[in-house]
Design an enzyme around this catalytic site. Structure first.
Site, PDB file in Angstrom:
ATOM      1  CD  GLU A   1      -3.063  -0.531   0.024  1.00 27.63           C
ATOM      2  OE1 GLU A   1      -3.078   0.641  -0.422  1.00 27.63           O
ATOM      3  OE2 GLU A   1      -3.781  -1.436  -0.442  1.00 27.63           O
TER       4      GLU A   1
ATOM      5  CB  CYS B   1      -1.228   7.149   1.985  1.00 30.57           C
ATOM      6  SG  CYS B   1      -1.982   5.858   2.926  1.00 30.57           S
TER       7      CYS B   1
HETATM    8  C1  UN1 Z   1      -3.378   6.222   5.345  1.00 30.62           C
HETATM    9  O1  UN1 Z   1      -3.989   7.150   4.869  1.00 30.62           O
HETATM   10  O2  UN1 Z   1      -2.148   6.304   5.536  1.00 30.62           O
HETATM   11  O3  UN1 Z   1      -8.872   6.399   5.400  1.00 30.62           O
HETATM   12  C2  UN1 Z   1      -4.063   4.952   5.697  1.00 30.62           C
HETATM   13  C3  UN1 Z   1      -8.094   6.897   6.210  1.00 30.62           C
HETATM   14  C4  UN1 Z   1      -7.459   6.018   7.251  1.00 30.62           C
HETATM   15  C5  UN1 Z   1      -5.996   5.859   6.970  1.00 30.62           C
HETATM   16  C6  UN1 Z   1      -5.557   5.077   5.844  1.00 30.62           C
HETATM   17  N1  UN1 Z   1      -8.136   4.775   7.369  1.00 30.62           N
HETATM   18  O4  UN1 Z   1      -7.860   8.074   6.208  1.00 30.62           O
END
Ligand code: UN1
Length: 520
Positions: A287, A321
């Site tokens: 990811e 992210c």
């Molecule tokens: C990340 O954004 O690094 O949807 C992972 C979200 C969280 C984080 C996801 N579940 O913003």
């Protein structure tokens, strides 16, 4: 009612009115502050492991706060952890999956019971505000439960196939791969470690887990929860280390059967390449980053759009992210939108994230702070900083939420992930063109759209190239997925498998299929 149900916080929780929640969190912060500077081990083959050297984990909230000392693991520790996981694999694989589920559910319940302690430490370790930190702990527990549910719903992933006669007994069975490595990022040190680890474990793999070097503490708390829940020796191993040697040893190890990496695009692509250079292909669930757009139509509710954009661009200091980094606003509503967006942003309090009044904490470390300063200089030179663009205080790495406008279309920062509280805005008047632009990046993780027009909404859903879409979401234009409610996985350079976490197809990635035909 359990503590977990009583205080349920998700990333969509705007504010918790429950004074009890705040009291328990404040107490946990005070408790931890009285216990700074202890030394924490690695955990290999059911035993605590100490290395020759340690490193200090300094809180980004206060450059003088050493939270604890963690082990500078070496290649030998990584090799020992893989050997332990390899030796423990047959026993864990042959443990009935119902037992594996029961052990992991206990781990989830322990995390829920330790909600405030873990949340307080995570706030100080990462710089998350209290609701973000408590949300991460809850999400970790929910991801574990979700992965257990998947095993149960699918009856351990054994299914009957068609049979040629009544003497044929044909079935498909999913079986674990072996030793699975989990490498997690700093930003969701609970969820992005506990989620993949529990998927690997419930499927019957054994795990070697290495947290980001900025977040060894949460990693240790997770290891403790698995240990206390009764995960047998060698089944879950926890290694820490400064430089690249521990991680690289794990990636290069021939006895490692699969890996889950969450982190940057560059590191992820390197791992994917080197992980497939062995004797045969090995599964790699990667990811990676995002460069997530939001499009605001002239038919949008601008209050929803401004709030959703503010929360997604600046939540956790833009270090998700899933964070919003490119904002395309229809030219007819841009001025009105900007007024609301800048006003909301100007109300954000930046400071110690354990303080209830602060919504933004510091960025993770010195290098992130320096990146911020560099990006801001660059954007100021080529465009307009309409809000922020400066340090807020230097006790920790505190910087202001930053909005940049009028940056030329060909500027590199329209395409490069910054992972900081910086959002770039541009006006558009042609829907087809803006869609082309929104899609014209290497990434495809999340995307947002604001419009009250059904046809426009369908147009967005049909054309945007990303794995996680939100329409008209004021609690977060591009952020805040929750297991079972939003599947979370990236397209293009954002993810390697096309399958998302917290969804129907996730756990299967940790198993290989075998068809068994037995004739009487
Ligand atoms: C990340 O954004 O690094 O949807 C992972 C979200 C969280 C984080 C996801 N579940 O913003």
């Amino acid at each position: 009612m359990t503590q977990e149900q009583k205080f349920k916080v998700t990333y969509s929780t705007l504010a918790s009115p429950d004074p009890e929640l705040h009291r328990l969190y404040d107490e946990a912060v005070a408790d931890f502050r009285a216990n700074l500077g202890k030394t924490y081990p690695m955990f290999i083959n059911g035993e605590e492991r100490f290395a020759a050297e340690t490193f200090a984990k300094v809180s980004p909230t206060d450059k003088n706060m050493v939270m604890g000392y963690f082990q500078k693991g070496t290649a030998k520790d990584a090799n020992d952890a893989v050997a332990a996981a390899k030796a423990a694999f047959p026993g864990w694989r042959d443990t009935p999956w119902q037992e594996r589920v029961a052990i992991l559910r206990r781990a989830a319940d322990l995390l829920s019971a330790r909600l405030f302690k873990m949340g307080a430490i995570m706030s100080l370790e990462v710089g998350k505000n209290r609701l973000e930190a408590l949300g991460d702990v809850e999400e970790t527990a929910d991801l574990i439960r979700y992965n257990c549910d998947a095993m149960e719903t699918n009856d351990g992933f054994t299914r009957t196939l068609k049979s040629e006669s009544d003497k044929h007994h044909n079935r498909s069975v999913l079986k674990p791969y072996g030793v699975w490595v989990v490498i997690s990022p700093f930003n969701f040190p609970g969820a992005l470690a506990g989620g993949p680890s529990s998927a690997a474990l419930v499927a019957g793999n054994t795990v070697v887990f290495k947290p980001a070097s900025d977040t060894p503490f949460t990693g240790w708390l997770l290891a403790e929860a698995f240990r206390d829940a009764g995960v047998p020796a060698g089944v879950f191993n926890f290694v820490t280390g400064g430089g690249r040697s521990v991680g690289q040893t794990l990636v290069d190890h021939p006895d490692v059967a699969g890996i889950t990496f969450t982190g940057s695009y560059d590191v992820g692509m390197d791992i994917i390449r080197s992980f497939s250079s062995g004797k045969y292909p090995r599964p790699c669930v990667a990811e990676m980053g995002g460069k997530n757009p939001t499009i605001v139509s002239n038919k949008a509710d601008l209050d929803k759009a401004a709030l959703g954009a503010m929360r997604s661009a600046f939540g956790l200091q833009g270090q998700k992210c899933s964070a919003l980094s490119r904002l395309y606003v229809h030219k007819d509503v841009k001025d009105d939108f900007m007024k609301k967006f800048v006003e909301l942003t100007s109300k954000i309090n930046v400071g110690d994230p354990t303080d209830k009044d602060n919504w933004m904490g510091p960025v993770i470390n010195k290098s992130a702070y320096e990146d911020y300063m560099g990006f801001v200089d660059d954007l100021r030179q080529h465009g307009d900083i309409v809000f922020g663009g400066k340090e807020v205080n230097d006790k920790g790495y505190y910087v202001a939420p930053t909005i940049a406008d009028n940056v030329p279309e060909d500027h590199r920062l329209w395409k490069q992930e910054m992972f900081l509280p910086i959002v770039m805005v541009e006006a558009f008047d042609d829907f087809d063109e803006v869609m082309k632009k929104a899609n014209d990046v290497e990434y495809g993780l999340t995307a947002g759209f604001f419009s009250e027009d059904e046809d426009e909404i369908q147009w967005f859903l049909d054309n945007i190239e990303a794995g996680v879409l939100y329409v008209n979401r004021a609690s977060g234009a591009t952020t805040g997925a929750w297991p079972g409610y939003q599947s979370f996985g990236g397209w293009k350079g954002s993810g390697s498998t096309g399958k998302a976490a917290g969804s129907f197809y996730y756990v299967q990635q940790y198993m290989k299929e075998q068809s068994q035909t037995v004739i009487d």
